[in-house]
Design a protein around this motif. Structure first.
Motif, PDB file in Angstrom:
ATOM      1  N   ALA A  55       0.833  -1.206   0.000  1.00 34.88           N
ATOM      2  CA  ALA A  55       0.000   0.000   0.000  1.00 34.88           C
ATOM      3  C   ALA A  55       0.867   1.255   0.000  1.00 34.88           C
ATOM      4  N   LEU A  56       1.938   1.231   0.795  1.00 39.34           N
ATOM      5  CA  LEU A  56       2.849   2.381   0.812  1.00 39.34           C
ATOM      6  C   LEU A  56       3.505   2.567  -0.552  1.00 39.34           C
ATOM      7  N   GLY A  57       3.929   1.464  -1.149  1.00 37.26           N
ATOM      8  CA  GLY A  57       4.543   1.522  -2.474  1.00 37.26           C
ATOM      9  C   GLY A  57       3.589   2.051  -3.523  1.00 37.26           C
ATOM     10  N   GLY A  58       2.325   1.652  -3.427  1.00 36.77           N
ATOM     11  CA  GLY A  58       1.314   2.149  -4.360  1.00 36.77           C
ATOM     12  C   GLY A  58       1.135   3.653  -4.239  1.00 36.77           C
ATOM     13  N   THR A  59       1.086   4.140  -3.003  1.00 34.63           N
ATOM     14  CA  THR A  59       0.958   5.575  -2.772  1.00 34.63           C
ATOM     15  C   THR A  59       2.183   6.311  -3.290  1.00 34.63           C
ATOM     16  N   LEU A  60       3.354   5.762  -3.048  1.00 34.99           N
ATOM     17  CA  LEU A  60       4.592   6.378  -3.534  1.00 34.99           C
ATOM     18  C   LEU A  60       4.600   6.439  -5.068  1.00 34.99           C
ATOM     19  N   SER A  61       4.106   5.392  -5.711  1.00 34.07           N
ATOM     20  CA  SER A  61       4.015   5.381  -7.178  1.00 34.07           C
ATOM     21  C   SER A  61       3.053   6.453  -7.679  1.00 34.07           C
ATOM     22  N   GLU A  62       1.932   6.622  -6.979  1.00 28.90           N
ATOM     23  CA  GLU A  62       0.981   7.687  -7.354  1.00 28.90           C
ATOM     24  C   GLU A  62       1.643   9.054  -7.260  1.00 28.90           C
ATOM     25  N   MET A  63       2.426   9.248  -6.206  1.00 31.00           N
ATOM     26  CA  MET A  63       3.136  10.518  -6.034  1.00 31.00           C
ATOM     27  C   MET A  63       4.084  10.772  -7.196  1.00 31.00           C
ATOM     28  N   ALA A  64       4.815   9.734  -7.587  1.00 33.48           N
ATOM     29  CA  ALA A  64       5.807   9.871  -8.652  1.00 33.48           C
ATOM     30  C   ALA A  64       5.182  10.271  -9.976  1.00 33.48           C
ATOM     31  N   LEU A  65       3.890   9.961 -10.153  1.00 32.95           N
ATOM     32  CA  LEU A  65       3.211  10.262 -11.407  1.00 32.95           C
ATOM     33  C   LEU A  65       2.563  11.642 -11.440  1.00 32.95           C
TER      34      LEU A  65
END
Length: 89
Positions: A55-65
């Motif tokens: 879940a943290l990784g998913g949020t971090l990926s959203e941020m990167a986009l």
């Protein structure tokens, strides 16, 4: 009976185009489980909370986009065992 489930907390640095920092900071503040703690120049420090590393990784990926973001990097992750009361089945 109380159960313990993992609760994940992470800090991250979001590197942004300086001229878009305020816009990105505002969008980050609207994301679930994200708190903005500092912003200066082209860097924003955030804390991400969630139920799993994924879940943290998913949020971090959203941020990167996000528009204006150059990079989003997790700095630290900590896992707590959160006690829950009973089983609501």
């Amino acid at each position: 009976m109380a159960e313990k489930r993992p609760y994940h907390i992470s800090s991250a640095i979001v590197v942004v185009r300086t001229e878009m920092r305020e816009q990105v900071q505002a969008r980050l503040a609207l994301m679930d489980g994200v708190e903005v703690h500092a912003a200066e120049g082209g860097k924003i420090v955030v804390v991400i909370e969630g139920g799993s590393t994924g879940a943290l990784g998913g949020t971090l990926s959203e941020m990167a986009l996000l528009d204006g973001v150059v990079a989003a990097n997790m700095v630290f992750e900590h896992i707590e065992l959160e006690e829950t009361i009973g089983n609501d089945k």
